[in-house]
Design an enzyme around this catalytic site. Structure first.
Site, mmCIF file in Angstrom:
data_model
loop_
_atom_site.group_PDB
_atom_site.id
_atom_site.type_symbol
_atom_site.label_atom_id
_atom_site.label_comp_id
_atom_site.label_asym_id
_atom_site.label_seq_id
_atom_site.Cartn_x
_atom_site.Cartn_y
_atom_site.Cartn_z
ATOM 1 N N SER A 76 3.273 -4.925 4.100
ATOM 2 C CA SER A 76 1.916 -5.409 4.306
ATOM 3 C C SER A 76 1.884 -6.926 4.185
ATOM 4 O O SER A 76 2.766 -7.544 3.571
ATOM 5 C CB SER A 76 0.960 -4.795 3.286
ATOM 6 N N LYS B 196 -0.452 -4.115 -11.374
ATOM 7 C CA LYS B 196 -1.381 -3.008 -11.629
ATOM 8 C C LYS B 196 -0.921 -1.707 -10.965
ATOM 9 O O LYS B 196 -1.395 -0.631 -11.327
ATOM 10 C CB LYS B 196 -2.791 -3.356 -11.156
ATOM 11 N N ASP B 197 0.012 -1.787 -10.010
ATOM 12 C CA ASP B 197 0.522 -0.588 -9.346
ATOM 13 C C ASP B 197 1.664 0.072 -10.109
ATOM 14 O O ASP B 197 2.062 1.193 -9.777
ATOM 15 C CB ASP B 197 1.021 -0.920 -7.932
ATOM 16 N N ARG C 205 -9.465 2.947 2.805
ATOM 17 C CA ARG C 205 -8.053 2.629 2.614
ATOM 18 C C ARG C 205 -7.679 1.541 3.613
ATOM 19 O O ARG C 205 -8.440 1.203 4.502
ATOM 20 C CB ARG C 205 -7.182 3.860 2.889
ATOM 21 N N GLY C 206 -6.471 1.021 3.472
ATOM 22 C CA GLY C 206 -5.973 0.045 4.434
ATOM 23 C C GLY C 206 -5.575 -1.264 3.786
ATOM 24 O O GLY C 206 -5.822 -1.492 2.603
ATOM 25 N N ASN C 207 -4.947 -2.136 4.580
ATOM 26 C CA ASN C 207 -4.546 -3.435 4.063
ATOM 27 C C ASN C 207 -5.752 -4.365 3.982
ATOM 28 O O ASN C 207 -6.881 -3.992 4.326
ATOM 29 C CB ASN C 207 -3.423 -4.031 4.919
ATOM 30 N N ARG D 194 7.145 -4.118 0.226
ATOM 31 C CA ARG D 194 6.396 -3.410 1.261
ATOM 32 C C ARG D 194 6.132 -4.388 2.403
ATOM 33 O O ARG D 194 6.241 -5.608 2.242
ATOM 34 C CB ARG D 194 5.093 -2.871 0.689
ATOM 35 N N CYS E 126 -3.070 4.453 -12.758
ATOM 36 C CA CYS E 126 -3.663 3.235 -12.192
ATOM 37 C C CYS E 126 -4.871 3.521 -11.312
ATOM 38 O O CYS E 126 -5.608 2.602 -10.953
ATOM 39 C CB CYS E 126 -2.615 2.449 -11.406
ATOM 40 N N SER F 161 -11.114 2.244 -4.874
ATOM 41 C CA SER F 161 -10.850 2.328 -6.306
ATOM 42 C C SER F 161 -11.936 3.100 -7.037
ATOM 43 O O SER F 161 -13.101 2.698 -7.019
ATOM 44 C CB SER F 161 -10.752 0.906 -6.885
ATOM 45 N N THR G 31 -14.835 0.787 -1.047
ATOM 46 C CA THR G 31 -13.758 0.520 -1.986
ATOM 47 C C THR G 31 -12.872 1.758 -2.079
ATOM 48 O O THR G 31 -13.360 2.882 -1.925
ATOM 49 C CB THR G 31 -14.267 0.158 -3.386
ATOM 50 N N ARG H 179 -12.429 3.086 -10.166
ATOM 51 C CA ARG H 179 -12.958 2.155 -11.170
ATOM 52 C C ARG H 179 -14.031 1.260 -10.571
ATOM 53 O O ARG H 179 -15.108 1.078 -11.155
ATOM 54 C CB ARG H 179 -11.802 1.289 -11.714
ATOM 55 N N ARG H 180 -13.758 0.668 -9.404
ATOM 56 C CA ARG H 180 -14.753 -0.194 -8.761
ATOM 57 C C ARG H 180 -15.975 0.622 -8.350
ATOM 58 O O ARG H 180 -17.114 0.179 -8.532
ATOM 59 C CB ARG H 180 -14.149 -0.867 -7.530
ATOM 60 N N THR I 216 -7.680 -4.906 7.300
ATOM 61 C CA THR I 216 -8.380 -3.691 7.735
ATOM 62 C C THR I 216 -9.650 -3.468 6.936
ATOM 63 O O THR I 216 -10.710 -3.131 7.479
ATOM 64 C CB THR I 216 -7.447 -2.470 7.596
ATOM 65 N N ARG I 217 -9.565 -3.671 5.628
ATOM 66 C CA ARG I 217 -10.740 -3.441 4.781
ATOM 67 C C ARG I 217 -11.810 -4.515 5.012
ATOM 68 O O ARG I 217 -13.004 -4.206 5.053
ATOM 69 C CB ARG I 217 -10.319 -3.388 3.317
#
Length: 329
Positions: A17, A86-87, A152-154, A15, A251, A132, A130, A134-135, A157-158
């Site tokens: 990113s 994890k993806d 969302r975002g890279n 990808r 995931c 996620s 977040t 889970r988080r 960005t986050r």
């Protein structure tokens, strides 16, 4: 014998990113070390990259960043692909093998907060971002007063949502491994203890996928894959992903797992399934003796895989299935 400068480069599908490019380049350089070959990064756009607004769980979660790069591999456009492990879906892909699992980076989650605040120091009602489930669930369990916001975002960005000049959040939570790989450790205000926030299965680990044909026809690549492989990481992520598969959770599900080799010489797996609102969790742990020479470290019949399945069965007996069903609906 031809000059080594004429050797074809190792084409790695990735990808575009910053994080994906960085980790693909790092692993690629390890793979070609001493071979006289260069690394060529081939950018592949995925559905998850093109849709930056829809929550990952609604995009389908598992495999949203994987399908396109796997198609490039099977189509012969690239020689190998590098993923955040994890993806990866837990099901095997026809014609593709998990060529190697390099040593794992720190698997913990990282809080990146304004003014360097720790999780316990965030003010009542602080807004924490977040993407996620889970988080988010574990944040709500530890600090039910927080306003957890989906983002969302890279990486950049986050981080900007909490630390930039136009920040609209008090903190964000990201994987520590990603921040470390792109050189943004200064943004970390607290590395969250797994007792507070257990990581996602295989978080911090990378996967190098190749075709079965490439392993057979490229002896130099097969040899380098073995050199870069880390048996301890392979065993740990095999146990974590076996648990995820046995729970039939993707995931993006609110499931956490972490396997580690203990000082006493055991492979210990901890895991939990948690309601999205954080109000209830089912957790547990199990372990087996750690002996990398005793048998295969991956595969459905391996000891690490059986460890994951054993703990998943225990969690299901104690209500994890109901929690995951609530999360899906």
């Amino acid at each position: 014998m031809s000059d080594t400068t004429e050797l074809a480069p190792l084409r790695i599908g990735t990808r575009a990113s910053e994080l994906a490019l960085t980790q693909s380049r790092q692993v690629g350089e390890q793979l070609v070390a001493g071979s006289g070959r260069a690394v060529e990064l081939v950018h592949v756009s995925t559905h998850g990259d093109r849709d930056r607004t829809t929550p990952l769980a609604q995009l389908g979660g598992t495999g949203v960043f994987v399908t396109a790069v796997r198609q490039a591999l099977l189509g012969g456009e690239v020689d190998a692909i590098v993923h955040s492990l994890k993806d990866l879906p837990t099901a095997a892909a026809d014609g593709i093998v998990l060529g190697c699992v390099p040593p794992r980076e720190d698997p913990r989650d990282a809080l990146c907060a304004r003014e360097g605040l720790a999780l316990a120091e965030l003010p009542h009602g602080a807004r924490v971002g977040t993407g996620s489930p889970r988080r988010a669930a574990q944040l709500r369990r530890t600090r039910p007063d927080l306003d957890v916001v989906g983002i969302r975002g890279n990486v950049g960005t986050r981080l900007a949502r909490a630390l930039g000049p136009e920040a609209d959040l008090d903190a964000v939570v990201l994987a520590a491994s990603g921040l470390m790989r792109v050189g943004r450790t200064e943004a970390i205000s607290e590395l969250l203890d797994p007792a507070v926030m257990l990581p996602a299965p295989a978080q911090g680990a990378l996967a190098v996928e190749v075709t079965a044909q490439a392993v057979q026809e490229s002896p130099w690549l097969a040899e380098r894959l073995q050199v870069v492989e880390d048996p301890q990481t392979r065993a740990a992520v095999t146990a974590e992903r076996a648990l995820l598969r046995a729970l039939e959770a993707g995931c993006s599900a609110p499931v956490a797992a972490l396997a580690e080799v203990t000082a006493g010489g055991a492979l210990r797996l901890r895991a939990l399934a948690i309601r999205p609102d954080g109000s209830h969790a089912v957790n547990g742990s199990a372990e087996i003796p750690w002996d990398p020479a005793a048998g295969p470290l991956s595969g459905p019949s391996s000891a690490p895989a059986r460890l994951g399945e054993q703990l998943a069965a225990e969690l299901l007996e104690r209500g994890a299935g109901e929690i995951l069903e609530q999360a899906r609906t």
